[in-house]
Design an enzyme around this catalytic site. Structure first.
Site, PDB file in Angstrom:
ATOM      1  CG  HIS A  91      16.113  11.650 -36.176  1.00 28.05           C
ATOM      2  ND1 HIS A  91      15.989  10.768 -37.223  1.00 28.05           N
ATOM      3  CD2 HIS A  91      15.970  10.914 -35.049  1.00 28.05           C
ATOM      4  CE1 HIS A  91      15.774   9.558 -36.759  1.00 28.05           C
ATOM      5  NE2 HIS A  91      15.757   9.615 -35.418  1.00 28.05           N
ATOM      6  CD  GLU A  93      25.686  -8.723  14.507  1.00 25.02           C
ATOM      7  OE1 GLU A  93      26.558  -7.831  14.608  1.00 25.02           O
ATOM      8  OE2 GLU A  93      24.646  -8.578  13.831  1.00 25.02           O
ATOM      9  CG  HIS A 114      23.377  -6.062  16.167  1.00 25.21           C
ATOM     10  ND1 HIS A 114      23.808  -5.838  14.879  1.00 25.21           N
ATOM     11  CD2 HIS A 114      22.492  -5.071  16.455  1.00 25.21           C
ATOM     12  CE1 HIS A 114      23.188  -4.762  14.402  1.00 25.21           C
ATOM     13  NE2 HIS A 114      22.391  -4.291  15.339  1.00 25.21           N
ATOM     14  CG  HIS A 139      17.578   8.642 -40.429  1.00 24.59           C
ATOM     15  ND1 HIS A 139      16.466   9.439 -40.190  1.00 24.59           N
ATOM     16  CD2 HIS A 139      17.111   7.373 -40.541  1.00 24.59           C
ATOM     17  CE1 HIS A 139      15.381   8.687 -40.171  1.00 24.59           C
ATOM     18  NE2 HIS A 139      15.751   7.425 -40.384  1.00 24.59           N
ATOM     19  CG  HIS A 151      28.303  -4.876  14.320  1.00 24.29           C
ATOM     20  ND1 HIS A 151      26.943  -4.842  14.500  1.00 24.29           N
ATOM     21  CD2 HIS A 151      28.770  -3.689  14.795  1.00 24.29           C
ATOM     22  CE1 HIS A 151      26.596  -3.691  15.049  1.00 24.29           C
ATOM     23  NE2 HIS A 151      27.690  -2.972  15.242  1.00 24.29           N
ATOM     24  CD  GLU A 193      13.591  15.306 -37.305  1.00 28.47           C
ATOM     25  OE1 GLU A 193      14.609  15.664 -37.961  1.00 28.47           O
ATOM     26  OE2 GLU A 193      13.095  14.163 -37.399  1.00 28.47           O
ATOM     27  CD  GLU A 248      29.118  -6.465  10.065  1.00 25.22           C
ATOM     28  OE1 GLU A 248      28.943  -7.569  10.593  1.00 25.22           O
ATOM     29  OE2 GLU A 248      28.314  -5.524  10.148  1.00 25.22           O
TER      30      GLU A 248
END
Length: 1673
Positions: free
Chosen positions: A634, A109, A106, A525, A214, A725, A305
């Protein structure tokens, strides 16, 4: 691979790392004759021509180890240069690995480019000199390409840290998105020349290791860079060689000076991995170069980087080279890890090219190259390696790879006996999409009656788990499988049991963008326990089979699974095993059914009017995670139940259909059909005859449940939930659990797989491709919406069919797409939204608040009140509202208050008020303040640091509209208020309107530090005063004493809205910048309020005119808000700039209403002793004082936008003080050496006539000998006892407060302070209390010591009194700049002369300046109360010439002035000569500040040092004086230092020395300064010359100074056994043509006197005299 552009992760702000790191060289054996490295030129950036020339020069200078290659051309025909470095540059060394660095891919950079340039030079120049470099070059074929994108570099701009200019190549193509990608059919752009060049280079050379450099962050990133799903971020895309890549990345990060810290740059979050990251986990980069290297060659490459700023200033280059040098070398050495060698024919020994080297467990192969050489990078450990080659039998070997350099391993392949057809390594078939594969598994198990067989590692233990056992089970599982589990609690039950959740995921603990969230909840429950145990068994199944079973592994890798085994642990503990259809333990411990406790769309009953702890915890949990699908487990029946559970009141239909009914039916069927029994529909034939077709039911059809959890999930979150259930027996016995597990194992997995059905994708902003959170996803024809998650990802469960899906969000243009959903994997549909005007700004700076971009209308007064109240209701933790006033029509003045502690009125925080609508005709101000309130509240909720800082460190009060009557009469479009018929604020004040009273009451209540009124009709700032007042000088002025602070605040606002500085911004206004109200002829706008606030409350009030138009069209409001948000926030942050604290006693009890003095202003603390003051940046001194306590000073630094905390703990004063006799004085002074021995020394300078010690306290910080010397002398007359006591109190005060009181600490640190409490201890012994008492006036020989000091014309043979002799002898060896004596019998400060009225005019200003320092800090003297009896009122200004007060000869004052040549004063402390001891406290109070002030004053003047111009050595003995002064002079000490106290003025400085017959003059102006300031005043440079080549340089660095050479006094030492006479006292005037005795060094200090004890050597013997005469000028 830097972020910050092309729609990646947004701009990366540069993080400045300010640290110095000592670079430790690598530990290697040095080669012979090692020379230091030549300096590398880091002073510039190398542009293309510079780089080309540099590379040619380097290669030409090092032809035997380097070669320059033109690898290819850029778009603009610049050459892509690569330097090859090797010990045998013209040979191909078989078996030597090839390494490459590529930089500047780039173009903007640039650090990568520069460090590679430096690396080239470093390798070439250190070869043969540095062992490490030499080894690298000898063993590696190194290629370095400094720039892959030379065209882009030439377009980049230095200083752009996060920009994109120059990033792409000349065709505007990002080269790191231009390589062929494994997950894309073709690159987004046509392949570029630079890309093609690198591909050819990579594929035509057997590179082994590489790095792509970079900038824009500081991290080492490794493959893969993207994934098949192309999630924008968060998807760890693991390469087969993941462990090797991690090792490589860590090698660079760990050897980089800072990368391993992981959080160098703003936005970096790599600390957990020590500065490395998987590329795709960071952000998705399709078409990257590092992946291409790995997939299409033998080369492993990572991306580095290197810097936060992409194109930093050139000054950063040395630091960046230091940061990276060792890392660059260490990474190059990694090319030798693993195994390497040759693949050869076992018979012929010939190398086999193209052999495939395979490592077991790593699905990535490399091939051998010419001569059969290969290099396989591997981590340390045991590896099974197999080599295949056409026509040869495969060979498998076990190898052990060590740490560090690898091993050589050759493979000798033999040909098979039977002829076989040659085969080539099969190309890898296209990889099947893992989601498709997962869905295929789910399909196979969907039908219980035709299910394919699959075996798992099954749970072995089936028992019921009580709470403790369940907790232990989960902890053990988490400990056993830490890489895929995360155990957490979402809250507590009513009985304080944890509601445990275990997450199972390949990346536990975080949401992976694009990966759906799934949950199971059991045991809601308490007596329905099957779900609880099944979920524990499911957890064990998932964990034990991960990595061993492909289906389970895919499920865990592609789904974030959350399992809550029990939502009701309290109820479970009450339930009973064997319960079939009972209710014991069903509710929680509050007897509340949790599945009736959720808010309901239709009904609010006692069961759900208030939520239970368990319900609240689950609601909070579900709303915090973007769940997609769920099931609530349940017992008591066998059926899959789907929404709605309830139906609308008065509804006739029993079936309560939800909008997604079709989808829910499919979800319920998915579980039912996979269950071996449920789909039959006859759940419990022995209990009931219920029938559920296909084993599913609509909830309300079965029976109505108001307050159920599944409906709440659907209505209030993105989550679709059904209720399962699982059996007719609620709490079966333990032996039956295996049966339940067998029936439900596959349904649990199949249902989980449904989360991957329907439509999925991301909602992205069109231009930036940033994620759009909280976007609404609407399906046409289905009245149910979901929203996107924070990463923009969404999942919309749908039944198969064709749908139109629309994504929308306020501020964006919506997007609709048509999609066909199948029964297979969810369709990937990424939706892009385009920002409306202003929306991007709103997202970036205003938390995406849609109301703040409202452009259709203005708020009404009623609307303001409603919104203010609503903001308070929604944010009760930090927002309150109230009504300040209500008129007869019901309109009210609303106020909103924001603080992290709304319950307390904290006085140690800034209270800030913002007012709008003062004049009624400018509703624009109201609109902006409402927007500000929204901004602060949302920002605080989102933890924005500025909003958090303001609300936690201040109280913000906003009154958006004060003039409610006037606002109704404002006319839209009336920019100047010409059509306004209402009252302005000035009118309200005149009419005593109740609104004014209400506003003023707020000032009384909150004591605002700062008020900002927003107004329309201009673009400028107004500060007090609006009306001029008469100043101290008698001149009318608009300035206040706080004008600097007011100016700072006003310019803070204007600097962020620069239109305020521009003339002509508002046509016809003529006003810009910052103005005092009185300067613009106000028409009554805020005039009565601004000045009133300042005068009554000391409140800083400003008016900001923020719009040319008072009532602009509403479509202008968004732009006005945009231009004023930063000014408002900056100004609010600036109000935090100051000091806060509390005044307490030594027991930490608050001292209410203590007096605080700061910057010459006086304030009072609150009832709890707290305070806050708004201040400018810089050092300040605060003093706390209150009756009954000793005052305390502290110095502190105020930094920009920060609040300094300074707490003041005051020490109680003594109730009474007593006089000290001689022995008590000695004891007290001796005690000081115990408590503050580091700063004080007590010694005797001699003895009195009756042999009492003359005790002196020296306060002098060690090593500070060149500081000003100040002498205090008390009790010259023994009966004048006050002076002695004041100096003892001063010594004690200094000792106790040093290090505690900043003022005293600074004085001691910068002063040599000498306190002689009593010159006449013999007289003190005889003194008696009484205002006229004469007892003890004289010394032990009945001599008045203040008449016993020698004058200039005194008889030099006269024998001195012992006290006088001791003091004068001590002064002869001590450098002083001022002297102060304390006497009694009058109330005045006197200055020389005393014996004559003649004082040199030039000296008088300095003498009076010293006297005024005492007078101005003394309450009686400064008030004009000087004098006693007949002299009362005869001493104007509190000072007088000593001659006018009481003239006589022989005074201490005249001796100091005439013989010591320094300024001096005598302070008369009171009319009573020896007052009662009860008066001492008041006398101490009256004189303490004056005593300290005169010490501080003594620092003013000129100070410096004398040095030799030739040798730079210090030179002592030079006399420095000021022309036109009759007296003042100083002598440079042996170190060359000097200081003179002088008043402000202009002086001509002169010098005298026998070595320098020429006198040098330097003119300078002296200015006042304060102790402790950074500058000590005017520098004076004096060049002294003499006939030889020697030259002296006098560098005078100080503040104020002048000296005259009227008299130069010579000190002649008293000889042992001789009489003490005038021969050893002070300086005598010299004849410049004569010299004194050879044995006396006139210009160096001679002090053979011991300060430990004085011995009287007086006798009648004659002594030699030094004959000195006046120096001729």
């Amino acid at each position: 691979m830097a972020i910050g552009n092309y729609g990646e992760l947004g701009p990366v702000m540069m993080s400045t790392v300010v640290s110095f790191v000592l670079l430790v060289s690598h530990s290697v054996t040095a080669l012979p004759n090692v020379r230091s490295e030549r300096d590398i030129d880091t002073s510039k950036y190398y542009h293309y021509d510079d780089l080309t020339n540099f590379l040619h020069d380097m290669v030409n200078q090092n032809p035997t180890i380097s070669k320059l290659h033109a690898v290819g051309q850029s778009v603009q025909n610049r050459t892509l240069w690569a330097v090859q470095i090797s010990d045998k540059i013209n040979e191909t060394e078989v078996g030597e690995p090839m390494f490459k660095y590529v930089g500047n891919m780039h173009g903007n950079e640039v650090i990568s480019r520069q460090v590679l340039i430096y690396l080239i030079q470093y390798l070439l120049e250190q070869y043969g000199k540095d062992a490490r470099v030499t080894h690298i070059v000898d063993s590696t074929n190194v290629f370095i390409m400094p720039t892959m994108n030379p065209d882009g570099f030439e377009n980049a701009v230095v200083g752009q840290c996060a920009g994109v200019e120059g990033r792409p190549n000349a065709n505007s193509v990002d080269l790191n998105r231009n390589f062929p990608d494994q997950f894309q059919s073709q690159p987004e752009n046509t392949m570029q020349p630079e890309t093609r060049t690198l591909i050819n280079w990579i594929e035509s050379n057997p590179f082994v290791l590489s790095a792509n450099l970079h900038g824009g962050s500081v991290v080492a990133s490794y493959p893969f860079d993207d994934s098949r799903l192309h999630r924008q971020a968060g998807k760890y895309s693991k390469a087969p060689d993941d462990s090797v890549f991690k090792l490589l990345a860590h090698t660079y990060a760990d050897n980089h000076l800072h990368m391993h810290e992981g959080n160098i740059c703003a936005g970096d979050d790599f600390a957990a991995e020590r500065g490395i990251t998987n590329g795709a986990a960071w952000y998705d980069v399709p078409g990257g170069m590092q992946d291409y290297n790995y997939l299409h060659s033998n080369c492993l490459e990572i991306t580095l980087e290197l810097s936060c700023c992409k194109y930093p200033p050139v000054s950063s280059l040395p630091m960046e080279w230091d940061n990276n040098k060792l890392a660059l070398l260490a990474y190059m050495e990694m090319v030798h890890i693993g195994i390497h060698g040759f693949v050869k024919d076992s018979e012929t020994g010939a190398g086999i090219k193209g052999a495939v080297v395979m490592v077991e467990g790593i699905k990535h192969n490399i091939t051998s190259v010419d001569a059969g050489a290969y290099w396989r990078l591997l981590t340390p450990g045991n590896h099974t390696v197999t080599v295949h080659a056409d026509g040869y039998k495969a060979l498998t070997l076990m190898v052990t790879v060590p740490e560090g350099p690898g091993i050589i391993q050759d493979f000798l392949l033999s040909k098979p006996q039977d002829k076989v057809m040659p085969t080539s390594p099969a190309s890898t078939p296209p990889t099947e999409d893992p989601l498709d594969k997962l869905n295929d598994f789910v399909r196979r198990f969907h039908d219980a009656e035709h299910r394919e067989k699959m075996t798992f590692r099954e749970p072995q233990e089936f028992v019921h788990h009580h709470y403790e056992a369940l907790t232990t089970f989960l902890y053990n599982l988490a400990e056993k499988y830490p890489n895929i589990t995360h155990l957490y609690s979402v809250g507590k039950s009513a009985q304080n049991r944890d509601l445990w959740v275990m997450e199972v995921s390949d990346n536990p603990g975080r949401h992976e963008p694009g990966e759906p969230e799934f949950k199971y909840i059991g045991n809601m429950h308490g007596n329905e326990v099957v779900g609880r145990e099944l979920l524990l068994q499911l957890l064990e199944l998932l964990c034990s089979n991960y990595g061993n079973n492909e289906f389970i592994t895919l499920m865990v890798d592609l789904t974030r699974i959350h399992i809550m085994p029990t939502m009701n642990p309290d109820g479970y503990e009450k339930a009973v095993e064997g319960d079939v259809q009972g209710v014991r333990g069903r509710p929680n411990s509050h007897n509340m059914d949790l599945n009736r406790n959720f808010p309901d769309q239709y009904k609010t009953l006692y069961t759900n009017a208030e939520q239970e702890p368990e319900t609240r915890a689950v609601m909070s949990w579900v709303q915090s995670i973007p769940f997609v699908l769920s099931a609530n487990l349940h017992g008591g029946s066998l059926v899959a139940n789907y929404p709605f559970d309830d139906f609308a009141p008065n509804a006739h239909a029993v079936y309560s259909r939800c909008p997604d009914d079709k989808t829910f039916i499919l979800l319920a069927e998915a579980y039912s059909f996979a269950h071996s029994k449920m789909h039959f529909g006859h759940p419990c034939p022995s209990i009931s005859d219920e029938y559920f077709k296909d084993g599913i039911t609509n909830g309300a059809t079965w029976y109505s449940v108001a307050g159920g959890m599944q409906d709440w999930n659907y209505l209030h979150t993105n989550c679709f939930e059904i209720t399962l259930e699982l059996g007719c027996t609620k709490f079966p016995i333990g032996s039956e659990l295996p049966k339940y597990w067998a029936n439900n194992k596959f349904p649990l997995l199949v249902y989980m797989g449904q989360v991957h059905k329907g439509v999925r994708g991301f909602v992205l902003e069109e231009d930036s491709q940033h994620p759009v959170a909280n976007a609404t996803i609407q399906v046409e024809g289905i009245n149910h919406t979901i929203t996107s998650a924070q990463a923009g990802d969404y999942w919309r469960l749908l039944a198969p069919g064709q749908y139109t899906i629309t994504a929308s969000k306020q501020g964006y243009l919506s997007q609709s797409v048509t999609v066909r959903v199948t029964d297979g994997t969810a369709v990937l549909v990424n939706l892009t939204l385009k920002l409306r005007n202003g929306q991007r700004w709103s997202q970036s700076f205003d938390f995406d608040i849609p109301e703040n971009l409202e452009s259709m209308s203005y708020l009404t007064t009623h609307g303001i009140q409603e919104e203010v109240n609503q903001l308070a209701r929604l944010n009760p933790a930090f927002v309150t509202s109230d009504t300040l006033h209500m008129n007869r029509k019901g309109k009210s003045v609303a106020a909103i208050h924001m603080s992290s502690d709304t319950d307390q009125h904290e006085e140690n925080k800034a209270h800030v008020l913002l007012i709008g609508g003062l004049n009624g005709d400018d509703p624009v101000s109201t609109e902006l303040l409402m927007r500000l309130a929204r901004h602060l509240i949302k920002g605080y909720n989102q933890k924005h640091p500025h909003c958090v800082k303001l609300i936690e460190h201040s109280h913000i009060h906003i009154i958006p509209q004060i003039n409610i009557e006037g606002s109704s009469k404002a006319v839209p479009g009336d920019c100047g208020g010409e059509h306004y018929t209402g009252h302005r604020f000035a009118d309200l004040v005149k009419n005593n309107d109740t609104i004014v009273a209400a506003l003023k009451s707020q000032f009384d209540l909150h004591q605002f530090e700062f008020v900002l009124a927003l107004e329309g009709g201009g673009m400028y700032m107004v500060i007090p005063r609006n009306s001029e007042v008469m100043g101290e000088s008698g001149v009318y002025t608009a300035l206040t004493e706080d004008d600097p602070v007011l100016q700072t605040l006003a310019h803070t606002y204007a600097a962020a809205n620069t239109a305020m500085y521009e003339s002509g911004t508002c046509s016809g206004s003529g006003l810009e910048g910052v103005k005092h109200g009185a300067d613009i002829n106000p028409d009554g706008k805020a005039a009565p309020l601004m000045d009133w606030a300042y005068d009554k409350h000391h409140t800083f009030m400003l008016c900001a005119y923020i719009s040319c138009c008072k009532y602009p069209p509403p479509d202008m409001l968004p732009s006005l808000w945009m231009s004023n948000l930063n000014p408002l926030m900056n100004t609010l942050l600036k109000t935090l700039q100051g000091v806060q604290g509390q005044v307490t006693d030594i027991s930490s009890r608050p001292i209410k209403e203590a007096v605080i003095k700061m910057d010459n202003r006086e304030f009072t603390t609150s009832e709890d002793g707290t305070f806050f003051f708004l201040l400018n940046e810089g050092f300040h001194t605060i003093e706390a004082d209150t009756l009954g306590y000793e005052s305390l000073n502290k110095k502190f630094l105020v930094e920009s936008d920060l609040t300094s905390e300074v707490n003041m703990m005051l020490t109680p004063e003594a109730d009474s003080l007593e006089y000290h006799n001689y022995q008590q004085t000695k004891d007290m002074l001796q005690g000081l050496t115990n408590t503050c021995k580091d700063i004080v020394k007590i010694h005797s300078i001699g003895t009195s006539s009756l042999k009492r010690d003359l005790l002196m306290a020296d306060f002098n910080k060690p090593g500070m000998n060149n500081t000003p010397g100040v002498l205090f002398v008390g009790s010259i007359h023994g009966n004048e006892a006050v002076g002695r006591e004041l100096l003892l109190l001063l010594a004690d005060d200094i000792c106790r407060n040093y290090g505690k009181d900043s003022y005293i600490t600074d004085l001691v640190d910068s002063t040599r302070l000498y306190l002689l409490p009593s010159l006449n201890p013999d007289g003190v012994a005889l003194s008696q209390e009484g205002c006229e008492s004469k007892h003890g006036h004289n010394n032990g020989r009945d001599m008045d010591l203040d008449m016993a000091f020698p004058g200039i014309e005194a008889d030099l043979r006269h024998i001195l009194e012992p006290e006088v002799a001791s003091l004068t002898q001590w002064m002869a060896g001590t450098d002083l700049c001022t002297a102060i004596s304390l006497q009694s019998g009058d109330l005045v400060v006197t200055y020389p002369h005393r014996r004559t009225a003649l004082t040199v005019k030039a000296d008088e200003a300095t003498l009076k300046k010293l006297a005024s320092a005492y007078v101005n800090n003394h309450p009686q003297l400064q008030s004009g109360a000087a004098g006693c009896g007949s002299t009362k009122g005869h001493y104007p200004g509190g000072m007088v010439s000593a001659f006018s007060q009481h003239n006589h000869s022989g005074s201490f004052m005249d001796y100091i002035y005439d013989s010591q040549h320094i300024p001096t004063i005598t302070v008369y402390t009171g009319c009573c000569i020896h007052p009662q001891s009860s008066s001492l406290i008041d006398l101490w109070h009256a004189n303490r500040k004056s005593l300290l002030a005169v010490i501080q004053e003594s620092h003013n003047g000129v100070s410096g040092s004398v040095v030799s111009k030739q040798s730079s050595n210090s030179v002592g003995g030079v006399i420095i004086y000021v022309e036109d002064s009759g007296t003042f002079q100083t002598l440079a000490d042996p170190q060359g230092h000097f200081h003179m106290y002088l008043a402000p003025g202009k002086y001509t400085l002169k010098t005298f020395s026998p070595e320098f017959p020429q006198q040098k003059m330097v003119k300078f102006k002296v200015q006042s300064i304060t102790v402790g300031s950074s500058s000590q005043g005017k520098d004076a440079r004096i060049i002294l010359s003499k006939p030889t080549s020697k030259t002296l340089l006098v560098v005078a660095a100080g503040v104020i100074g002048f000296v005259t050479i009227v008299a130069i006094t010579v000190v002649i030492c008293l000889r042992t056994g001789k009489n003490k006479k005038y021969d050893n006292i002070g300086f005598h005037r010299l004849n410049g043509e004569e010299e004194g005795d050879d044995d006396y060094n006139l210009f160096g200090k001679k002090n053979n006197y011991s300060t430990k004890e004085y011995h009287d050597y007086s006798s009648d013997d004659e002594h030699d005299l030094y004959d000195g005469r006046l120096l001729k000028r």
